[in-house]
Design a protein around this motif. Sequence first.
Motif, short mmCIF file in Angstrom:
data_model
loop_
_atom_site.label_atom_id
_atom_site.label_comp_id
_atom_site.label_asym_id
_atom_site.label_seq_id
_atom_site.Cartn_x
_atom_site.Cartn_y
_atom_site.Cartn_z
N ARG A 141 -81.07 31.53 37.93
CA ARG A 141 -81.38 32.04 36.59
C ARG A 141 -81.05 33.53 36.60
N ILE A 142 -79.92 33.86 36.02
CA ILE A 142 -79.49 35.26 36.06
C ILE A 142 -78.93 35.66 34.70
N SER A 143 -78.90 36.97 34.48
CA SER A 143 -78.20 37.53 33.33
C SER A 143 -77.52 38.80 33.79
N HIS A 144 -76.51 39.24 33.04
CA HIS A 144 -75.83 40.45 33.45
C HIS A 144 -75.40 41.27 32.24
N ASP A 145 -75.22 42.56 32.50
CA ASP A 145 -74.86 43.52 31.47
C ASP A 145 -73.74 44.39 32.00
N GLN A 146 -72.62 44.40 31.32
CA GLN A 146 -71.49 45.21 31.75
C GLN A 146 -71.59 46.65 31.24
N GLY A 147 -72.65 46.97 30.47
CA GLY A 147 -72.86 48.33 30.00
C GLY A 147 -71.80 48.74 28.99
N HIS A 186 -70.13 32.60 43.46
CA HIS A 186 -69.89 33.60 44.51
C HIS A 186 -71.10 33.70 45.43
N ALA A 187 -72.30 33.74 44.87
CA ALA A 187 -73.52 33.86 45.67
C ALA A 187 -73.70 32.65 46.57
N ALA A 188 -73.45 31.46 46.04
CA ALA A 188 -73.58 30.25 46.84
C ALA A 188 -72.61 30.27 48.02
N ALA A 189 -71.39 30.71 47.77
CA ALA A 189 -70.40 30.78 48.85
C ALA A 189 -70.75 31.89 49.84
N ALA A 190 -71.32 32.98 49.36
CA ALA A 190 -71.69 34.08 50.25
C ALA A 190 -72.74 33.64 51.26
N PRO A 226 -76.07 25.92 49.37
CA PRO A 226 -75.34 26.42 48.19
C PRO A 226 -75.67 25.64 46.93
N ASP A 227 -75.88 24.33 47.06
CA ASP A 227 -76.23 23.53 45.89
C ASP A 227 -77.56 23.97 45.28
N ASP A 228 -78.53 24.36 46.13
CA ASP A 228 -79.80 24.85 45.60
C ASP A 228 -79.58 26.07 44.72
N ILE A 229 -78.70 26.97 45.15
CA ILE A 229 -78.41 28.16 44.36
C ILE A 229 -77.71 27.78 43.06
N LEU A 232 -80.58 36.63 44.90
CA LEU A 232 -80.59 35.30 44.28
C LEU A 232 -80.94 34.24 45.31
N ALA A 233 -80.32 34.31 46.50
CA ALA A 233 -80.65 33.34 47.55
C ALA A 233 -82.11 33.45 47.95
#
Length: 248
Positions: A242-248, A12-16, A234-237, A202-203
């Motif tokens: 390097r990400i992590s996420h928490d849905q709580g 999603h971030a790469a496309a954004a 987008p390929d660089d992204i 991220l970008a």
Amino acid sequence: MSGLTSSEFVRHAAAALERVRNTRPRVHCLMNTVVQKLVADGLSAIDAIPSMTSSPEEVEAFVEKADALSVNLGTLDSQRRTSITLGVSASARLGRPWVLDPAHCDYSASRATFAQQLLREGTPILRANEAEFWLLQVSDDVVGVRTGKHDVVRKGAQSITIENGHPLTAKVTGTGCLSGAVIAAFLALGEDPHLSAASALLAFGVASELAADHARGPGSFEPALLDALHAISPDDILKRARISHDQG
């Protein structure tokens, strides 16, 4: 993270990033006087269109023409307070997305009070360092970006942690202000603000790493960052995220 897995968010971030370049959003910036040129150049590098006036007579008209607003409380004086109040009110009235960087509000009680008042206007994105972030009261409907060694983008119980970035960004005045303006450019897409803010960071973090690969120190890092924001793909992204996420 709005139902996305980590890999889905990265895509999603790469496309954004591509959507920002294709739509060329207008971002009005009420920036501190030290960083205006860097912020304008950085937005131009990602193909956004910056405007920078802080004249009380003009700011509402510029916000009306913009797709998003970025506000920084550095070099705050009475005229800038007036302009920021007018710009934020116009943004809220028009339903424009906007970003608040409450720079050094932990140094000044009056600035902290002003920042807290601004957070009640519309639905802003708060971008702040640890000390600034925890000083302010951030409601669950506000996307809060807490910057540091890793950047955390939180809304309610959901958070995305961005591990990309480089220590040289802290050695160049205005890189944090620029990242806030880049967030505003991504918000202008009109998509989920939590995902948009995290995508922008991220970008920016990946661009910072690309810039550091060619920099010898802070003096060469600044132009390298502008070049990297212009060249990042987008390929660089996809390759470097390097990400992590928490849905709580």
